[in-house]
Design an enzyme around this catalytic site. Sequence first.
Site, PDB file in Angstrom:
ATOM      1  N   LEU A 154       6.555  12.246   6.577  1.00  0.00           N
ATOM      2  CA  LEU A 154       6.034  13.015   5.450  1.00  0.00           C
ATOM      3  C   LEU A 154       4.573  13.362   5.745  1.00  0.00           C
ATOM      4  CD1 LEU A 154       7.722  13.452   2.793  1.00  0.00           C
ATOM      5  CD2 LEU A 154       5.831  12.241   1.719  1.00  0.00           C
ATOM      6  N   ALA A 210       0.861  -1.196   0.000  1.00  0.00           N
ATOM      7  CA  ALA A 210       0.000   0.000   0.000  1.00  0.00           C
ATOM      8  C   ALA A 210       0.897   1.246   0.000  1.00  0.00           C
ATOM      9  CB  ALA A 210      -0.955  -0.011   1.192  1.00  0.00           C
ATOM     10  N   LYS A 241       7.641   8.028  11.480  1.00  0.00           N
ATOM     11  CA  LYS A 241       6.258   8.079  11.988  1.00  0.00           C
ATOM     12  C   LYS A 241       6.033   6.971  13.012  1.00  0.00           C
ATOM     13  CE  LYS A 241       2.427   6.749   9.839  1.00  0.00           C
ATOM     14  NZ  LYS A 241       1.665   5.961  10.852  1.00  0.00           N
ATOM     15  N   ARG A 261      -2.965   3.557   6.201  1.00  0.00           N
ATOM     16  CA  ARG A 261      -4.323   3.471   6.761  1.00  0.00           C
ATOM     17  C   ARG A 261      -5.163   4.723   6.469  1.00  0.00           C
ATOM     18  NH1 ARG A 261      -1.377   0.254  10.841  1.00  0.00           N
ATOM     19  NH2 ARG A 261      -2.317  -1.821  10.829  1.00  0.00           N
ATOM     20  N   HIS A 270       6.460   6.165   1.766  1.00  0.00           N
ATOM     21  CA  HIS A 270       7.351   5.078   1.341  1.00  0.00           C
ATOM     22  C   HIS A 270       8.300   5.561   0.241  1.00  0.00           C
ATOM     23  CE1 HIS A 270       3.908   2.454   2.844  1.00  0.00           C
ATOM     24  NE2 HIS A 270       4.936   2.035   3.536  1.00  0.00           N
ATOM     25  N   SER A 282       1.531  10.842   6.416  1.00  0.00           N
ATOM     26  CA  SER A 282       1.281   9.806   5.395  1.00  0.00           C
ATOM     27  C   SER A 282       1.223   8.441   6.063  1.00  0.00           C
ATOM     28  CB  SER A 282       2.416   9.781   4.365  1.00  0.00           C
ATOM     29  OG  SER A 282       2.314  10.876   3.514  1.00  0.00           O
TER      30      SER A 282
END
EC number: 6.3.2.1
Length: 293
Positions: free
Chosen positions: A186, A42, A159, A197, A47, A194
């Site tokens: 980010l 995802a 994160k 989910r 990423h 970001s």
Amino acid sequence: MTETTSTASAGSRRPLVVRTPDELRRATATAGRTALVPTMGALHEGHRSLMRIARERADTVVVSVFVNPLQFGPGEDFERYPRDLDADTEVCAQESVDIVFAPATETMYPAEQMVTVDAGAMGGRLEGASRPGHFTGVLTVVAKLFHLVRPDLAVFGEKDAQQIALVRRMVADLDIPVEIVGAPILRDPDGLASSSRNVYLSDPERVSARALSRALAAGREAAPGGAAAVRTAALAVLEGAAQADPPVELDYLALVDPATFTEAPDGHRGAAVLAVAARVGATRLIDNTSITL
Ligand code: PAF
């Protein structure tokens, strides 16, 4: 690393997609300096920023795509977690990734997993308290990926602050020869961090979810007043958001020592992490910020 399977589109070379440890070993035999970006797929902008850091630092970039059942608790979103390997491979192609390692669950866990990596006391705090066993699942799969890919460095998003702190601990405590690189969080233009989910959020939920980053910003601004002031300022935003429609249901807000994730005492001086977890509708979100007190 020059091997390719096919060409995705002009300007982007499709990475080699491998499914098994044997295929991976063959693909990385002459890889040179190798960077791993472990993911559950995802793939989003966050990423991509990890892949870019990896690309700058290594000859060969490997992205693993594996939704790890071991890190999901009962009733969590394992079944509905978004899975689209073609779309993920296209993102990897655009970011000049060399190899996508996408093993099947039976490949990673051929029999019942008997031996796991215990995440210790830190693994039971904050996220670990809300999601028992989560970090044992994370560290176990990350250790397996390190042994399979044998990277020189691995890039993780900040994160998941507690996750990267635990991975650093694991690497230090178990003498695993890999450099851990943190990638800054980010954020979308509305402040939301970001996350894979975020796709679960409806438009009104997304508006409510902005309270997380606003709370962190309020906490950061209150830093000159010390730890208690940081907590009070952030909580005030979250208390307001609890009245919103849809409401933000707070799981935890914590100001912690970045190395141990124990609560920073009121007189704490130096680096700290302000971390928050909350549910908006059916979606659980986390976010954090570094603060100097
Ligand atoms: O951060 C994630 O996406 C996962 O926890 C990780 C590190 C890929 C392990 O499954």
